[in-house]
Motif scaffolding. Structure first.
Motif, PDB file in Angstrom:
ATOM      1  N   VAL A 157      24.636  30.677  52.779  1.00 55.84           N
ATOM      2  CA  VAL A 157      25.480  31.819  53.113  1.00 55.84           C
ATOM      3  C   VAL A 157      26.544  31.929  52.030  1.00 55.84           C
ATOM      4  O   VAL A 157      27.225  30.943  51.716  1.00 55.84           O
ATOM      5  N   MET A 158      26.674  33.103  51.443  1.00 55.74           N
ATOM      6  CA  MET A 158      27.696  33.309  50.417  1.00 55.74           C
ATOM      7  C   MET A 158      28.973  33.815  51.081  1.00 55.74           C
ATOM      8  O   MET A 158      28.968  34.828  51.772  1.00 55.74           O
ATOM      9  N   LEU A 159      30.077  33.090  50.855  1.00 55.04           N
ATOM     10  CA  LEU A 159      31.376  33.445  51.396  1.00 55.04           C
ATOM     11  C   LEU A 159      32.222  34.082  50.308  1.00 55.04           C
ATOM     12  O   LEU A 159      32.265  33.609  49.163  1.00 55.04           O
ATOM     13  N   SER A 160      32.905  35.167  50.670  1.00 51.29           N
ATOM     14  CA  SER A 160      33.819  35.834  49.735  1.00 51.29           C
ATOM     15  C   SER A 160      34.895  36.494  50.590  1.00 51.29           C
ATOM     16  O   SER A 160      35.362  35.907  51.544  1.00 51.29           O
ATOM     17  N   GLY A 161      35.305  37.689  50.224  1.00 49.41           N
ATOM     18  CA  GLY A 161      36.274  38.392  51.049  1.00 49.41           C
ATOM     19  C   GLY A 161      37.512  38.851  50.328  1.00 49.41           C
ATOM     20  O   GLY A 161      38.487  39.259  50.955  1.00 49.41           O
ATOM     21  N   GLY A 162      37.518  38.768  48.995  1.00 46.57           N
ATOM     22  CA  GLY A 162      38.641  39.315  48.241  1.00 46.57           C
ATOM     23  C   GLY A 162      39.482  38.297  47.507  1.00 46.57           C
ATOM     24  O   GLY A 162      40.296  38.665  46.656  1.00 46.57           O
ATOM     25  N   ARG A 163      39.319  37.021  47.813  1.00 46.03           N
ATOM     26  CA  ARG A 163      40.075  36.009  47.066  1.00 46.03           C
ATOM     27  C   ARG A 163      39.537  35.924  45.635  1.00 46.03           C
ATOM     28  O   ARG A 163      38.351  36.152  45.382  1.00 46.03           O
ATOM     29  N   THR A 164      40.413  35.564  44.716  1.00 45.75           N
ATOM     30  CA  THR A 164      40.050  35.585  43.305  1.00 45.75           C
ATOM     31  C   THR A 164      40.173  34.210  42.662  1.00 45.75           C
ATOM     32  O   THR A 164      40.847  33.315  43.177  1.00 45.75           O
ATOM     33  N   GLY A 165      39.535  34.077  41.512  1.00 43.40           N
ATOM     34  CA  GLY A 165      39.683  32.895  40.686  1.00 43.40           C
ATOM     35  C   GLY A 165      40.757  33.115  39.633  1.00 43.40           C
ATOM     36  O   GLY A 165      41.555  34.046  39.728  1.00 43.40           O
ATOM     37  N   GLU A 166      40.760  32.279  38.608  1.00 47.82           N
ATOM     38  CA  GLU A 166      41.698  32.411  37.496  1.00 47.82           C
ATOM     39  C   GLU A 166      40.994  33.063  36.313  1.00 47.82           C
ATOM     40  O   GLU A 166      39.802  32.855  36.097  1.00 47.82           O
ATOM     41  N   TRP A 167      41.751  33.849  35.546  1.00 49.21           N
ATOM     42  CA  TRP A 167      41.174  34.468  34.356  1.00 49.21           C
ATOM     43  C   TRP A 167      41.885  33.941  33.124  1.00 49.21           C
ATOM     44  O   TRP A 167      43.113  34.003  33.026  1.00 49.21           O
ATOM     45  N   ASP A 168      41.098  33.411  32.192  1.00 45.95           N
ATOM     46  CA  ASP A 168      41.618  32.917  30.912  1.00 45.95           C
ATOM     47  C   ASP A 168      41.518  34.074  29.919  1.00 45.95           C
ATOM     48  O   ASP A 168      40.430  34.375  29.415  1.00 45.95           O
ATOM     49  N   TYR A 169      42.650  34.723  29.657  1.00 43.37           N
ATOM     50  CA  TYR A 169      42.630  35.907  28.794  1.00 43.37           C
ATOM     51  C   TYR A 169      42.346  35.554  27.347  1.00 43.37           C
ATOM     52  O   TYR A 169      41.752  36.352  26.612  1.00 43.37           O
ATOM     53  N   ALA A 170      42.733  34.380  26.915  1.00 41.45           N
ATOM     54  CA  ALA A 170      42.476  33.977  25.530  1.00 41.45           C
ATOM     55  C   ALA A 170      40.981  33.781  25.295  1.00 41.45           C
ATOM     56  O   ALA A 170      40.433  34.207  24.272  1.00 41.45           O
ATOM     57  N   ALA A 171      40.323  33.142  26.252  1.00 36.58           N
ATOM     58  CA  ALA A 171      38.890  32.888  26.118  1.00 36.58           C
ATOM     59  C   ALA A 171      38.043  34.020  26.701  1.00 36.58           C
ATOM     60  O   ALA A 171      36.824  34.031  26.510  1.00 36.58           O
ATOM     61  N   ASP A 172      38.679  34.953  27.402  1.00 36.77           N
ATOM     62  CA  ASP A 172      38.002  36.072  28.048  1.00 36.77           C
ATOM     63  C   ASP A 172      36.927  35.576  29.005  1.00 36.77           C
ATOM     64  O   ASP A 172      35.774  36.007  28.965  1.00 36.77           O
TER      65      ASP A 172
END
Length: 378
Positions: free
Chosen positions: A262-277
Motif C-alpha cells: 500500500v502506498m501512503l502519501s497525502g501531501g507531506r514532502t521531502g527535502e529538495w537540494d537546489y544545488a544538486a537539483d
C-alpha cells in the motif's frame, strides 16, 4: 524540419497533448530534457484519479476526464494503466457530529454531483460494506464511485508511444534553452545548438516551465517547486485496500499498488537540494505516514516500510490550481503548469482541450478559469 507543434516536456500532460495533436494528422515534435516520465509523471506506485474534494473550477475537467479514462488502456495499449476502483474520503465522528462541518460536507457533495461527479455520504455501515476494518473513530465516508487510480509512469509512456505511432517525433535527452519568435513561426533552441521551428509551441515542462518562460519571454509565473513523499509499506497480515482512500482532516492518502503493498502519501514532502537539483525523503515523514495509517486501520501498526521516495518535483501554483494560457504577446506559445500535486487525473481532459485550442485557435471554455489573467490587479 518544420513542425506544426513543438511540445516541450514529456510528462503526462506533454505526452497526452502530443498524442491528441498527432491524431489530427499534425506534424508534432515532443522534446524531453531527460527521459519520458522522468519527473512528477513517473516514479513509485500509482497516482489517484480523483474528482472528490477538488477545486470547483476543475470539476468540468474531471467530468470530461471521467469519460476518457475508461478507454485509455485500450487506446494506448497499456495494462493495467487505469483502474476505476471508487474513492473514499474517511470522516471522523467530529466531522459528522459538528453541524457546520456536516453542512459543509453535504454542500460539497451536492455541488460535485451537479457537475456530473457522482458523490454520496456513507454512514459507518455503508463504509464497512465497501472498505471494512477502519478504527472506531471513523464514522463514515464520502464515496465517489468513479474515482480510481492509474499507473502514471505507464500512462505517460503510453501516450508518448501512441503519439510516435501516429507519426510524432519523440526525442529524449534534448534540453530546450530558449524559445523566440521567428517571423510567423517560433524557433526552439536546444542546449547543443540545434534549432527547431514550429507554428506553435506548447510548454509542459512542469517546474522547469517557470525558468524557461522567464528566460525566453520575461514571463515570471507564480509557480514554485515541491516534492511530495511517497511511502510504500507492507503489513504482516497482507492487508490492503480495494479503493482509493483519503481522509477529511489528516494528510493521509492510500493506494494499493500490487505485491501486497500500500502506498501512503497525502501531501507531506521531502527535502529538495537546489544545488544538486534533486529531492530526498525524510525518514520522519515516512514514519508519520505509517502512524496516521495505523490510527485509522490497526493493521498498519506493524507495517514495514518497503521504501520511501521524494525525488520527483512537481509544480505548485500559488492558488492551488494550474495555469493554462498563452504567453502575452505570443499567441502561438501555450503553456500549462502549476498542477499542485493533482494534475494526473485531469491529464486526458487537458490534453484533449489544449490540442483543440492549438488546432482551432479557439480557447475552450473549460480552460477559462485557468487563465493567467486571474493574477492581474483589477
Amino acid at each position: 524540419m518544420e513542425f506544426d507543434h513543438i511540445v516541450i516536456g514529456a510528462g503526462v500532460h506533454g505526452s497526452a497533448a502530443s498524442y491528441y495533436l498527432a491524431k489530427t494528422g499534425a506534424r508534432v515534435l515532443l522534446l524531453e530534457r531527460k527521459q519520458i516520465a522522468s519527473g512528477a509523471s513517473g516514479g513509485v506506485g500509482f497516482r489517484g484519479v480523483r474528482a472528490n474534494n477538488r477545486d470547483i473550477r476543475e470539476l468540468p475537467l474531471m467530468a470530461l476526464a471521467y469519460d476518457l479514462w475508461p478507454d485509455i488502456n485500450t487506446e494506448l495499449s497499456i495494462d493495467p494503466g487505469y483502474q476505476r476502483l471508487g474513492g473514499l474520503e474517511l470522516l471522523d465522528e467530529d466531522d459528522l457530529g459538528d453541524q457546520s462541518l456536516r453542512e459543509e460536507i453535504e454542500t460539497r457533495i451536492a455541488v460535485q454531483s451537479s457537475f456530473g461527479i457522482p458523490t454520496e455520504l456513507l454512514d459507518r455501515a455503508g463504509l464497512d460494506e465497501l472498505e471494512p476494518g477502519a478504527a472506531s473513530s471513523v464514522a463514515g465516508a464520502i464515496h465517489c464511485p468513479k474515482d480510481g487510480v492509474g499507473d502514471h509512469t505507464q500512462v505517460t509512456r503510453g501516450y508518448a508511444a501512441a503519439a510516435a505511432r501516429l507519426g510524432a517525433a519523440v526525442r529524449e535527452n534534448e534540453e530546450v534553452v530558449a524559445i523566440a519568435a521567428d517571423g510567423d513561426r517560433y524557433a526552439v533552441t536546444m542546449a547543443g545548438g540545434d534549432v527547431h521551428h514550429g507554428a506553435h509551441v506548447l510548454v509542459t515542462a512542469n517546474s522547469y516551465s517557470r525558468t524557461l518562460l522567464r528566460e525566453s519571454f520575461g514571463l515570471d509565473l507564480p509557480v514554485t517547486r515541491f516534492n511530495p513523499q511517497m511511502t510504500p509499506v507492507r503489513t504482516k497480515s497482507g492487508f490492503t485496500f480495494s479503493h482509493l482512500l483519503s481522509h477529511h482532516s489528516l494528510p493521509f492518502a492510500a493506494k494499493t499498488i500490487g505485491d501486497g503493498q500500500v502506498m501512503l502519501s497525502g501531501g507531506r514532502t521531502g527535502e529538495w537540494d537546489y544545488a544538486a537539483d534533486e529531492g530526498h525523503p525524510r525518514d520522519e515523514t515516512a514514519q508519520m505516514s505509517v502512524d496516521d495509517a495505523a490510527d485509522l486501520f490497526s493493521e498498519f501498526a506493524d507495517a514495514q516500510i518497503v521504501m520511501t521516495d521524494a525525488s520527483r518535483a512537481d509544480s505548485l501554483c500559488v492558488d492551488g490550481i494550474p495555469i493554462i494560457d498563452t504567453v502575452p504577446g505570443n499567441p502561438g506559445v501555450l503553456f500549462s503548469t502549476g498542477w499542485s500535486g493533482h494534475g494526473f487525473a485531469i491529464s486526458p481532459a487537458v490534453g484533449t482541450l489544449v490540442a483543440r485550442w492549438l488546432t482551432t485557435g479557439e480557447k475552450p471554455r473549460e480552460l477559462e478559469p485557468f487563465s493567467l489573467r486571474r493574477f492581474e490587479r483589477p
